[in-house]
Each structure stands twice: as structure tokens, then as C-alpha cells.
Scaffold this motif. Structure first.
Motif, PDB file in Angstrom:
ATOM      1  N   GLN A  70      57.161  52.935  43.246  1.00  0.00           N
ATOM      2  CA  GLN A  70      58.247  52.552  42.738  1.00  0.00           C
ATOM      3  C   GLN A  70      58.384  54.067  41.230  1.00  0.00           C
ATOM      4  O   GLN A  70      59.079  54.164  41.449  1.00  0.00           O
ATOM      5  CB  GLN A  70      58.629  51.364  42.700  1.00  0.00           C
ATOM      6  CG  GLN A  70      58.258  50.935  44.160  1.00  0.00           C
ATOM      7  CD  GLN A  70      58.805  49.106  43.658  1.00  0.00           C
ATOM      8  OE1 GLN A  70      59.254  49.720  42.774  1.00  0.00           O
ATOM      9  NE2 GLN A  70      57.640  48.465  44.854  1.00  0.00           N
ATOM     10  N   ARG A  71      57.048  53.609  41.084  1.00  0.00           N
ATOM     11  CA  ARG A  71      57.896  54.807  39.289  1.00  0.00           C
ATOM     12  C   ARG A  71      57.999  55.961  39.221  1.00  0.00           C
ATOM     13  O   ARG A  71      58.996  56.205  38.388  1.00  0.00           O
ATOM     14  CB  ARG A  71      56.244  53.887  38.660  1.00  0.00           C
ATOM     15  CG  ARG A  71      55.589  54.638  36.779  1.00  0.00           C
ATOM     16  CD  ARG A  71      56.880  53.948  35.881  1.00  0.00           C
ATOM     17  NE  ARG A  71      57.034  54.338  34.704  1.00  0.00           N
ATOM     18  CZ  ARG A  71      58.378  54.871  34.480  1.00  0.00           C
ATOM     19  NH1 ARG A  71      59.866  54.694  35.352  1.00  0.00           N
ATOM     20  NH2 ARG A  71      58.189  55.155  33.021  1.00  0.00           N
ATOM     21  N   ILE A  72      57.650  56.966  39.889  1.00  0.00           N
ATOM     22  CA  ILE A  72      57.070  57.500  40.206  1.00  0.00           C
ATOM     23  C   ILE A  72      58.556  58.232  40.788  1.00  0.00           C
ATOM     24  O   ILE A  72      59.141  59.485  40.560  1.00  0.00           O
ATOM     25  CB  ILE A  72      56.133  58.863  40.809  1.00  0.00           C
ATOM     26  CG1 ILE A  72      55.852  59.862  40.254  1.00  0.00           C
ATOM     27  CG2 ILE A  72      56.210  58.069  42.260  1.00  0.00           C
ATOM     28  CD1 ILE A  72      54.908  60.797  40.409  1.00  0.00           C
ATOM     29  N   ASN A  73      58.847  56.761  41.590  1.00  0.00           N
ATOM     30  CA  ASN A  73      60.569  57.543  42.486  1.00  0.00           C
ATOM     31  C   ASN A  73      61.729  57.168  41.368  1.00  0.00           C
ATOM     32  O   ASN A  73      62.405  58.499  40.725  1.00  0.00           O
ATOM     33  CB  ASN A  73      60.583  56.491  43.307  1.00  0.00           C
ATOM     34  CG  ASN A  73      60.146  57.006  44.415  1.00  0.00           C
ATOM     35  OD1 ASN A  73      60.019  58.278  45.156  1.00  0.00           O
ATOM     36  ND2 ASN A  73      59.656  56.360  45.609  1.00  0.00           N
ATOM     37  N   GLU A  74      61.395  56.137  40.589  1.00  0.00           N
ATOM     38  CA  GLU A  74      62.103  56.876  39.307  1.00  0.00           C
ATOM     39  C   GLU A  74      62.548  57.794  38.607  1.00  0.00           C
ATOM     40  O   GLU A  74      62.871  57.690  38.098  1.00  0.00           O
ATOM     41  CB  GLU A  74      62.059  54.875  38.592  1.00  0.00           C
ATOM     42  CG  GLU A  74      61.992  53.432  39.503  1.00  0.00           C
ATOM     43  CD  GLU A  74      61.107  52.197  38.803  1.00  0.00           C
ATOM     44  OE1 GLU A  74      60.181  52.472  37.504  1.00  0.00           O
ATOM     45  OE2 GLU A  74      60.973  51.539  39.152  1.00  0.00           O
ATOM     46  N   GLN A  75      61.084  58.277  38.164  1.00  0.00           N
ATOM     47  CA  GLN A  75      60.693  58.785  36.843  1.00  0.00           C
ATOM     48  C   GLN A  75      62.314  60.109  37.579  1.00  0.00           C
ATOM     49  O   GLN A  75      62.603  60.746  37.060  1.00  0.00           O
ATOM     50  CB  GLN A  75      59.133  59.405  37.199  1.00  0.00           C
ATOM     51  CG  GLN A  75      58.500  58.753  36.254  1.00  0.00           C
ATOM     52  CD  GLN A  75      57.670  58.389  35.200  1.00  0.00           C
ATOM     53  OE1 GLN A  75      56.465  59.361  36.190  1.00  0.00           O
ATOM     54  NE2 GLN A  75      56.862  58.990  34.576  1.00  0.00           N
ATOM     55  N   VAL A  76      61.588  60.275  39.380  1.00  0.00           N
ATOM     56  CA  VAL A  76      62.167  62.056  40.000  1.00  0.00           C
ATOM     57  C   VAL A  76      63.752  61.510  39.498  1.00  0.00           C
ATOM     58  O   VAL A  76      64.360  62.404  38.923  1.00  0.00           O
ATOM     59  CB  VAL A  76      61.637  61.459  41.287  1.00  0.00           C
ATOM     60  CG1 VAL A  76      62.221  62.889  41.684  1.00  0.00           C
ATOM     61  CG2 VAL A  76      60.162  62.550  41.433  1.00  0.00           C
ATOM     62  N   ARG A  77      64.506  59.925  40.058  1.00  0.00           N
ATOM     63  CA  ARG A  77      65.777  59.220  40.362  1.00  0.00           C
ATOM     64  C   ARG A  77      66.568  60.103  38.596  1.00  0.00           C
ATOM     65  O   ARG A  77      67.439  60.722  38.740  1.00  0.00           O
ATOM     66  CB  ARG A  77      66.176  58.500  40.582  1.00  0.00           C
ATOM     67  CG  ARG A  77      65.681  58.430  42.223  1.00  0.00           C
ATOM     68  CD  ARG A  77      66.193  57.197  42.799  1.00  0.00           C
ATOM     69  NE  ARG A  77      66.566  57.255  44.331  1.00  0.00           N
ATOM     70  CZ  ARG A  77      64.886  56.353  44.575  1.00  0.00           C
ATOM     71  NH1 ARG A  77      64.057  55.650  43.838  1.00  0.00           N
ATOM     72  NH2 ARG A  77      64.890  56.269  45.124  1.00  0.00           N
ATOM     73  N   ALA A  78      65.452  60.094  38.049  1.00  0.00           N
ATOM     74  CA  ALA A  78      66.009  60.075  36.649  1.00  0.00           C
ATOM     75  C   ALA A  78      66.088  61.227  36.129  1.00  0.00           C
ATOM     76  O   ALA A  78      66.571  61.237  35.574  1.00  0.00           O
ATOM     77  CB  ALA A  78      65.057  59.020  35.204  1.00  0.00           C
TER      78      ALA A  78
END
Ligand SMILES: Cc1cc2nc3c(=O)[nH]c(=O)nc-3n(C[C@H](O)[C@H](O)[C@H](O)COP(=O)(O)O)c2cc1C
Length: 204
Positions: A70-78
Motif C-alpha cells: 500500500q505504501r509503495i502504491n501511495e508513493q507511486v500515485r503521489a
């Protein structure tokens, strides 16, 4: 990309992901040199360590995405763009990095944080080809993911063991110049992608 009131680009948010876990990784040194050489107007963040992600298991994914995923997905999205800096293993993509890409595209491959994202590639190897084959393999994977991979400039740091000093500083001048030129090219490329209609519905 964040924009000022008059619409001018002010800051490109870039996430960097390193494909090596090695403490003295040349790729991490290359990534840090690239970050250090970025001109003003870039907000560059290193991703979480990719070994925080477990091995992909679709059963786990369906039960709920693990926190590091979830964290890396958030980082990619941002991020406005994502730059992968990775070694080549056996002419291909390191398993640890492929695992990241597979997690990001699970459970619904077309609907993922990397879809339509501008992507940059860089790599360092101790051989003479500087990760050329790994980068080609990554480009193939990004076809399915539907990320837009910047065509050029290409960054292949070959014979990396000769190109850093004992402090880990990149000493190769041509490589440093290429890295400086990389960021304006990425900004231009990301700007083009940001204004491109993406063909939504192709997978419907
Ligand atoms: C399993 C394995 C396979 C490798 N395969 C390649 C390869 O196909 N091409 C290459 O240029 N280097 C290859 N290497 C050597 C890497 O370039 C070298 O280990 C490099 O330092 C890895 O990057 P790092 O320093 O960022 O960890 C391989 C190394 C390992 C451990």
C-alpha cells in the motif's frame, strides 16, 4: 506536477526505486548521484526499501494488500514520474524489482498506480553493457502495465566499479553530464504525458 498560479511548472515530483538491495550497490550510488545532480524544480523522493514487500501471492493480495505494498502504491500515485535504477541479473530484471512491479499490478493489472505514469530507467553494472538487456526487458513489462517509458536519454553505467571514489561519489564526468541532462528531458517528457489523452476504456 505542481503548478504555480500562472500555470508555469514549478516542481516535478519524482519517485526513485532502486532494484538492488546490496549495501554498497552501484545502482544506489548512481541513483544518489542523479538526485544530487538534479537542477532546482524537482522534488525527488526515494521509495521504501523494496525488500519490505513480501513475495507476491495473489491469495494474500485478495485478502488485503500488505502495508508496504500500500505504501509503495501511495508513493507511486503521489509522483509525477517514477525512475527505476536497477542492476541486470542474468540478462534480465532482478527478481526483487519484478516482484515490486507485480505487486503494483495486483489484483487488477490494468488498474494500477503505474498505469499511464511517465517512467525513467537507469542502470549500472560491472560489465560492459551497463544493464542494456535488463532495461529492454523492463520496457517490455511496461508495455503491459501501460506506463510510458522515456525513450532517451538512456543511462547505462558500464564498468561501474571504475566510476565511483571511495566515498561513493560518481567520478565519471561524461556520466555526470548525462545525468544533469536527464532531468530536463524527464520534465519535458512528463509534461507531454500529462497532456496526452490515454485511451481509457481499452481494457473494458
Ligand atoms: C545473479 C547475478 C547475475 C548477474 N547478471 C548480470 C548480467 O546479466 N549482466 C551484467 O551486466 N551484470 C550481471 N551481474 C553483475 C552485476 O552487474 C553486479 O553484481 C552489480 O554490482 C549489481 O548491481 P549493484 O552494485 O547495484 O548491486 C550479475 C550479478 C549477479 C549476482
Amino acid at each position: 506536477m505542481t503548478t504555480s498560479g500562472d500555470g508555469a511548472a514549478t516542481s516535478l515530483k519524482v519517485l526513485t526505486i532502486c532494484g538492488s538491495l546490496r549495501r554498497e550497490s552501484y545502482n544506489r550510488k548512481l541513483m544518489r548521484a542523479a538526485i544530487e545532480l538534479a537542477p532546482p524544480g524537482f522534488q525527488i523522493t526515494e521509495s521504501i526499501r523494496i525488500d519490505e514487500l513480501p513475495y507476491l501471492n495473489e491469495d494474500v493480495a485478495h485478502a488485503g494488500l500488505p502495508a508496504p505494498v500500500q505504501r509503495i502504491n501511495e508513493q507511486v500515485r503521489a509522483a509525477d514520474a517514477v525512475v527505476f535504477v536497477t542492476p541486470e541479473y542474468n540478462y534480465g530484471v532482478p527478481g526483487v524489482l519484478k516482484n515490486v512491479l507485480d505487486w503494483i499490478t495486483t489484483p487488477h493489472p490494468p488498474h494500477n498506480a503505474l498505469r499511464f505514469k511517465p517512467v525513467g530507467l537507469m542502470g549500472a553494472s560491472i560489465g560492459n553493457f551497463g544493464t542494456v538487456r535488463c532495461q529492454l526487458a523492463l520496457r517490455q513489462t511496461f508495455l503491459f502495465i501501460e506506463s510510458y517509458v522515456m525513450p532517451k536519454p538512456e543511462i547505462y553505467l558500464f564498468r561501474a566499479q571504475d566510476k565511483f571514489d571511495t566515498q561513493g561519489r560518481l567520478t565519471d564526468e561524461p556520466a555526470r553530464e548525462l545525468l544533469k541532462a536527464y532531468w530536463p528531458a524527464l520534465r519535458k517528457f512528463a509534461g507531454m504525458i500529462a497532456t496526452t489523452p490515454h485511451g481509457e476504456g481499452v481494457h473494458a
